[in-house]
Write a protein that holds these residues in place. Structure first.
Motif, PDB file in Angstrom:
ATOM      1  N   THR A   1      27.595  50.257  34.391  1.00  0.00           N
ATOM      2  CA  THR A   1      29.045  50.101  34.355  1.00  0.00           C
ATOM      3  C   THR A   1      29.415  48.637  34.152  1.00  0.00           C
ATOM      4  OG1 THR A   1      29.344  51.987  35.838  1.00  0.00           O
ATOM      5  CG2 THR A   1      31.190  50.456  35.660  1.00  0.00           C
ATOM      6  N   ILE A   2      30.384  48.390  33.293  1.00  0.00           N
ATOM      7  CA  ILE A   2      30.920  47.047  33.094  1.00  0.00           C
ATOM      8  C   ILE A   2      32.215  46.926  33.880  1.00  0.00           C
ATOM      9  CG2 ILE A   2      31.917  45.426  31.431  1.00  0.00           C
ATOM     10  CD1 ILE A   2      30.068  46.577  29.313  1.00  0.00           C
ATOM     11  N   ILE A   3      32.371  45.807  34.579  1.00  0.00           N
ATOM     12  CA  ILE A   3      33.626  45.515  35.274  1.00  0.00           C
ATOM     13  C   ILE A   3      34.187  44.219  34.708  1.00  0.00           C
ATOM     14  CG2 ILE A   3      34.774  45.148  37.477  1.00  0.00           C
ATOM     15  CD1 ILE A   3      32.399  46.434  38.855  1.00  0.00           C
ATOM     16  N   VAL A   4      35.421  44.264  34.255  1.00  0.00           N
ATOM     17  CA  VAL A   4      36.117  43.059  33.823  1.00  0.00           C
ATOM     18  C   VAL A   4      37.184  42.750  34.868  1.00  0.00           C
ATOM     19  CG1 VAL A   4      37.524  41.974  32.034  1.00  0.00           C
ATOM     20  CG2 VAL A   4      35.702  43.572  31.388  1.00  0.00           C
ATOM     21  N   TRP A   5      36.967  41.655  35.592  1.00  0.00           N
ATOM     22  CA  TRP A   5      37.968  41.198  36.548  1.00  0.00           C
ATOM     23  C   TRP A   5      38.890  40.209  35.852  1.00  0.00           C
ATOM     24  CZ3 TRP A   5      32.765  41.280  38.315  1.00  0.00           C
ATOM     25  CH2 TRP A   5      32.502  42.228  39.318  1.00  0.00           C
ATOM     26  N   MET A   6      40.152  40.294  36.143  1.00  0.00           N
ATOM     27  CA  MET A   6      41.104  39.348  35.562  1.00  0.00           C
ATOM     28  C   MET A   6      42.196  39.058  36.579  1.00  0.00           C
ATOM     29  SD  MET A   6      42.573  42.127  32.841  1.00  0.00           S
ATOM     30  CE  MET A   6      41.024  43.048  32.837  1.00  0.00           C
ATOM     31  N   HIS A   7      42.869  37.953  36.389  1.00  0.00           N
ATOM     32  CA  HIS A   7      43.987  37.618  37.277  1.00  0.00           C
ATOM     33  C   HIS A   7      45.078  36.910  36.493  1.00  0.00           C
ATOM     34  CE1 HIS A   7      41.836  33.709  37.438  1.00  0.00           C
ATOM     35  NE2 HIS A   7      43.045  33.213  37.603  1.00  0.00           N
TER      36      HIS A   7
ATOM     37  N   GLU B   1      56.839  17.187  53.308  1.00  0.00           N
ATOM     38  CA  GLU B   1      56.515  18.449  52.637  1.00  0.00           C
ATOM     39  C   GLU B   1      57.666  18.846  51.717  1.00  0.00           C
ATOM     40  OE1 GLU B   1      55.301  21.760  54.917  1.00  0.00           O
ATOM     41  OE2 GLU B   1      53.249  21.019  55.162  1.00  0.00           O
ATOM     42  N   VAL B   2      57.310  19.128  50.458  1.00  0.00           N
ATOM     43  CA  VAL B   2      58.309  19.493  49.463  1.00  0.00           C
ATOM     44  C   VAL B   2      58.011  20.890  48.956  1.00  0.00           C
ATOM     45  CG1 VAL B   2      59.333  18.918  47.227  1.00  0.00           C
ATOM     46  CG2 VAL B   2      58.628  17.093  48.792  1.00  0.00           C
ATOM     47  N   PHE B   3      59.021  21.733  48.946  1.00  0.00           N
ATOM     48  CA  PHE B   3      58.870  23.094  48.456  1.00  0.00           C
ATOM     49  C   PHE B   3      58.720  23.074  46.931  1.00  0.00           C
ATOM     50  CE2 PHE B   3      61.038  26.945  46.762  1.00  0.00           C
ATOM     51  CZ  PHE B   3      60.114  27.884  47.190  1.00  0.00           C
ATOM     52  N   ILE B   4      57.620  23.649  46.432  1.00  0.00           N
ATOM     53  CA  ILE B   4      57.365  23.688  44.995  1.00  0.00           C
ATOM     54  C   ILE B   4      57.849  24.995  44.384  1.00  0.00           C
ATOM     55  CG2 ILE B   4      55.580  23.591  43.216  1.00  0.00           C
ATOM     56  CD1 ILE B   4      56.080  20.950  44.686  1.00  0.00           C
ATOM     57  N   GLY B   5      57.615  26.072  45.080  1.00  0.00           N
ATOM     58  CA  GLY B   5      58.040  27.365  44.569  1.00  0.00           C
ATOM     59  C   GLY B   5      57.219  28.476  45.196  1.00  0.00           C
ATOM     60  N   TYR B   6      57.480  29.681  44.747  1.00  0.00           N
ATOM     61  CA  TYR B   6      56.725  30.842  45.201  1.00  0.00           C
ATOM     62  C   TYR B   6      55.598  31.115  44.199  1.00  0.00           C
ATOM     63  CZ  TYR B   6      60.612  31.622  48.377  1.00  0.00           C
ATOM     64  OH  TYR B   6      61.569  31.468  49.353  1.00  0.00           O
ATOM     65  N   GLU B   7      54.385  31.137  44.712  1.00  0.00           N
ATOM     66  CA  GLU B   7      53.219  31.400  43.871  1.00  0.00           C
ATOM     67  C   GLU B   7      52.792  32.856  44.005  1.00  0.00           C
ATOM     68  OE1 GLU B   7      50.717  27.287  43.193  1.00  0.00           O
ATOM     69  OE2 GLU B   7      50.036  28.687  44.729  1.00  0.00           O
ATOM     70  N   VAL B   8      52.565  33.478  42.877  1.00  0.00           N
ATOM     71  CA  VAL B   8      52.114  34.865  42.841  1.00  0.00           C
ATOM     72  C   VAL B   8      50.770  34.916  42.140  1.00  0.00           C
ATOM     73  CG1 VAL B   8      52.595  37.208  42.039  1.00  0.00           C
ATOM     74  CG2 VAL B   8      54.483  35.736  42.769  1.00  0.00           C
ATOM     75  N   ARG B   9      49.837  35.634  42.724  1.00  0.00           N
ATOM     76  CA  ARG B   9      48.539  35.890  42.080  1.00  0.00           C
ATOM     77  C   ARG B   9      48.250  37.380  42.152  1.00  0.00           C
ATOM     78  NH1 ARG B   9      42.979  33.084  41.225  1.00  0.00           N
ATOM     79  NH2 ARG B   9      41.566  34.872  41.137  1.00  0.00           N
ATOM     80  N   HIS B  10      47.977  37.953  41.004  1.00  0.00           N
ATOM     81  CA  HIS B  10      47.689  39.384  40.898  1.00  0.00           C
ATOM     82  C   HIS B  10      46.277  39.531  40.337  1.00  0.00           C
ATOM     83  CE1 HIS B  10      49.545  43.563  39.818  1.00  0.00           C
ATOM     84  NE2 HIS B  10      48.404  43.662  40.454  1.00  0.00           N
ATOM     85  N   ASP B  11      45.357  40.072  41.149  1.00  0.00           N
ATOM     86  CA  ASP B  11      43.972  40.278  40.732  1.00  0.00           C
ATOM     87  C   ASP B  11      43.789  41.723  40.290  1.00  0.00           C
ATOM     88  OD1 ASP B  11      43.106  37.672  41.252  1.00  0.00           O
ATOM     89  OD2 ASP B  11      42.790  38.134  43.365  1.00  0.00           O
ATOM     90  N   LEU B  12      43.106  41.904  39.170  1.00  0.00           N
ATOM     91  CA  LEU B  12      42.968  43.217  38.549  1.00  0.00           C
ATOM     92  C   LEU B  12      41.523  43.468  38.158  1.00  0.00           C
ATOM     93  CD1 LEU B  12      45.906  42.408  36.194  1.00  0.00           C
ATOM     94  CD2 LEU B  12      46.075  44.174  37.948  1.00  0.00           C
ATOM     95  N   SER B  13      41.184  44.733  37.976  1.00  0.00           N
ATOM     96  CA  SER B  13      39.844  45.065  37.495  1.00  0.00           C
ATOM     97  C   SER B  13      39.921  46.236  36.526  1.00  0.00           C
ATOM     98  CB  SER B  13      38.899  45.397  38.655  1.00  0.00           C
ATOM     99  OG  SER B  13      39.232  46.625  39.250  1.00  0.00           O
ATOM    100  N   LEU B  14      39.019  46.203  35.572  1.00  0.00           N
ATOM    101  CA  LEU B  14      38.903  47.267  34.573  1.00  0.00           C
ATOM    102  C   LEU B  14      37.439  47.662  34.490  1.00  0.00           C
ATOM    103  CD1 LEU B  14      40.340  48.872  32.214  1.00  0.00           C
ATOM    104  CD2 LEU B  14      39.506  47.047  30.712  1.00  0.00           C
ATOM    105  N   SER B  15      37.135  48.933  34.760  1.00  0.00           N
ATOM    106  CA  SER B  15      35.753  49.412  34.738  1.00  0.00           C
ATOM    107  C   SER B  15      35.583  50.468  33.655  1.00  0.00           C
ATOM    108  CB  SER B  15      35.369  50.017  36.100  1.00  0.00           C
ATOM    109  OG  SER B  15      35.499  49.069  37.138  1.00  0.00           O
ATOM    110  N   PHE B  16      34.434  50.428  32.994  1.00  0.00           N
ATOM    111  CA  PHE B  16      34.122  51.433  31.981  1.00  0.00           C
ATOM    112  C   PHE B  16      32.616  51.487  31.789  1.00  0.00           C
ATOM    113  CE2 PHE B  16      35.357  47.400  30.096  1.00  0.00           C
ATOM    114  CZ  PHE B  16      34.344  47.111  29.197  1.00  0.00           C
ATOM    115  N   PRO B  17      32.089  52.603  31.256  1.00  0.00           N
ATOM    116  CA  PRO B  17      30.641  52.718  31.054  1.00  0.00           C
ATOM    117  C   PRO B  17      30.105  51.581  30.200  1.00  0.00           C
ATOM    118  CG  PRO B  17      31.693  54.845  30.780  1.00  0.00           C
ATOM    119  CD  PRO B  17      32.807  53.849  30.897  1.00  0.00           C
ATOM    120  N   LYS B  18      28.893  51.166  30.529  1.00  0.00           N
ATOM    121  CA  LYS B  18      28.302  50.015  29.845  1.00  0.00           C
ATOM    122  C   LYS B  18      28.199  50.255  28.343  1.00  0.00           C
ATOM    123  CE  LYS B  18      24.088  47.261  29.695  1.00  0.00           C
ATOM    124  NZ  LYS B  18      22.685  47.218  30.139  1.00  0.00           N
ATOM    125  N   ASN B  19      28.920  49.443  27.608  1.00  0.00           N
ATOM    126  CA  ASN B  19      28.969  49.524  26.154  1.00  0.00           C
ATOM    127  C   ASN B  19      29.397  48.148  25.663  1.00  0.00           C
ATOM    128  OD1 ASN B  19      29.970  49.794  23.456  1.00  0.00           O
ATOM    129  ND2 ASN B  19      30.179  51.992  23.754  1.00  0.00           N
TER     130      ASN B  19
END
Length: 219
Positions: A22-28, A87-105
């Motif tokens: 299986t191949i897993i592609v992690w992305m964010h 301390e200075v407020f810069i902003g709201y940071e968002v991080r979304h981690d994702l994964s995509l799995s499929f048979p090894k090809n």
């Protein structure tokens, strides 16, 4: 612990060595804005872009899984002239981690990386490999651990000229076992508009092990 009987305690070790299938592609994706809603909306727009690009090569919306989602207020420390910090407020940071799995090809992996490299969301990417039949691998490990312990117990009892009696207890911790390959490949600075990529590498076999402790009576 049973004290009125002579016993022998043995740790059995079970190991498996399997080729990942299986191949897993992690992305964010990441976004930052001083407006909370805008920061969240920006991350959502990037996610939609990734889904749209992957959809062109046959993946469905539900194929892309969220592995984690984090949003927090970011502050930076500013050094003042009086040698103090503010301390200075810069902003709201968002991080979304994702994964995509499929048979090894590897040809399919080429397609995935190609469409992601052209995606305006420009996600960070890592490639990994895993095993699909996790339950089967776990069962094999436990079976091998049991056989290993029994073989060790019989060897020791034979050498000591005693007889192995009934099994008194089995102690197993049920720890989580990883069935992902240790080698992961990071994609850095993918060029927007890169339409053709080709990967020619073979991941190492997945090696996993576990231990189980058995206690037998000695007759």
């Amino acid at each position: 612990m049973i004290t009125d009987k002579h016993t022998i305690q043995i740790k059995g070790i079970g190991r498996v060595n399997r080729t990942p299938d299986t191949i897993i592609v992690w992305m964010h994706v990441e976004s930052c804005d001083n407006d909370y809603k805008q920061a969240v909306d920006s991350a959502a727009q990037q996610l939609n872009l990734i889904r749209a690009n992957l959809g062109t090569i046959g993946f469905k919306k539900e194929d892309l899984k969220t592995t984690s989602f984090d949003i927090h207020a970011r502050h930076d420390r500013i050094h003042r002239e009086d040698n103090t910090y503010k301390e200075v407020f810069i902003g709201y940071e968002v991080r979304h981690d994702l994964s995509l799995s499929f048979p090894k090809n590897m040809a399919k992996l080429d397609e995935v990386i190609s469409v992601l490299s052209m995606c305006l969301a420009d996600p960070g990417i890592r490639i990994g490999f895993a095993l699909s039949d996790i339950d089967g691998a776990k069962k094999e490990i436990l079976e091998k651990a049991t056989k290993d312990a029994l073989e060790k117990a019989n060897i020791l009892c034979s050498a000591a000229n005693v007889k192995l009696g009934q099994l008194l207890s089995i102690d197993y911790s049920w720890d989580e076992i990883s069935f992902e390959a240790h080698d992961k490949f990071r994609m850095s600075d993918l060029s927007i508009g890169c339409e053709e990529v080709s990967f020619d590498f073979e991941p190492d076999d997945i090696k996993a092990s576990d231990t189980v402790e058995f206690t037998w009576e000695i007759e």
